[in-house]
Motif scaffolding. Structure first.
Motif, short mmCIF file in Angstrom:
data_model
loop_
_atom_site.label_atom_id
_atom_site.label_comp_id
_atom_site.label_asym_id
_atom_site.label_seq_id
_atom_site.Cartn_x
_atom_site.Cartn_y
_atom_site.Cartn_z
N ALA A 58 0.82 -1.21 0.00
CA ALA A 58 0.00 0.00 0.00
C ALA A 58 0.85 1.26 0.00
O ALA A 58 0.33 2.36 -0.15
N GLY A 59 2.16 1.10 0.20
CA GLY A 59 3.04 2.26 0.16
C GLY A 59 3.44 2.81 1.51
O GLY A 59 4.05 3.88 1.59
N ARG A 79 -7.12 4.08 11.71
CA ARG A 79 -8.06 4.14 10.58
C ARG A 79 -7.91 5.44 9.77
O ARG A 79 -8.09 5.43 8.56
N GLU A 80 -7.59 6.52 10.44
CA GLU A 80 -7.38 7.79 9.72
C GLU A 80 -6.17 7.68 8.79
O GLU A 80 -6.19 8.20 7.68
N LYS A 85 -4.04 7.15 3.31
CA LYS A 85 -3.28 6.38 2.32
C LYS A 85 -4.18 6.00 1.14
O LYS A 85 -3.76 6.05 -0.01
N ALA A 86 -5.43 5.66 1.42
CA ALA A 86 -6.38 5.34 0.35
C ALA A 86 -6.61 6.55 -0.54
O ALA A 86 -6.66 6.43 -1.78
N ARG A 91 -5.35 9.40 -5.75
CA ARG A 91 -4.68 10.44 -6.55
C ARG A 91 -3.68 9.81 -7.50
O ARG A 91 -3.60 10.18 -8.68
N LYS A 92 -2.93 8.85 -7.01
CA LYS A 92 -1.92 8.18 -7.84
C LYS A 92 -2.59 7.41 -8.99
O LYS A 92 -2.09 7.42 -10.12
#
Length: 137
Positions: A58-59, A79-80, A85-86, A91-92
């Motif tokens: 996930a990076g 969770r935040e 990250k999501a 965006r990516k």
């Protein structure tokens, strides 16, 4: 279930033993002892390694992943942080979709030169603008 030898953990987790030693050095996993010179791990390490692998995919950095575990080793995932990250991945994905479309256009463009293609020139300008916007101040 009995403890697992470092070679077995490496094979089951699909990572080299050197990665396991590195993760141990970083405090991400812990061996439960040694049998001769070989590290031994509790079978629960495989689930922890799966979480680490998912985080890396996930990076997340290893330091970020380290904060996803409580001192007792149980996961405590913010969770935040996951939502952020999501959003970053969204965006990516959008950026990659534009890049993919640009490459497809460039590959099929009927113009004699890409530099003569108005669509390609527009895409080129947009890429430069995005790069400038991404630069840190």
């Amino acid at each position: 279930m009995t403890d697992l030898d470092i070679a077995e953990v490496a094979q089951r987790a699909g990572v080299p033993a050197s990665t396991l030693r590195f993760y141990e050095e970083k405090g991400l996993i812990a061996s439960v002892g040694r049998r001769g010179l070989r590290r031994q791990y509790d079978p629960g390490v495989l689930e922890r390694l799966a979480l680490i692998a998912m985080g890396r995919s996930a990076g997340f950095s290893l330091d970020e992943i380290a904060h996803m575990f409580a001192p007792d080793g149980r996961p405590r995932i913010d969770r935040e942080m996951l939502a952020a990250k999501a959003d970053e991945l969204d965006r990516k994905i959008r950026e990659l979709a534009v890049l993919r479309d640009s490459l497809r256009h460039a590959a099929a463009c009927p113009a004699p030169s890409h530099m003569e293609c108005p669509t390609f020139r527009r895409l080129l300008k947009a890429a430069v603008s995005r790069k400038r916007a991404q630069r840190p101040l």
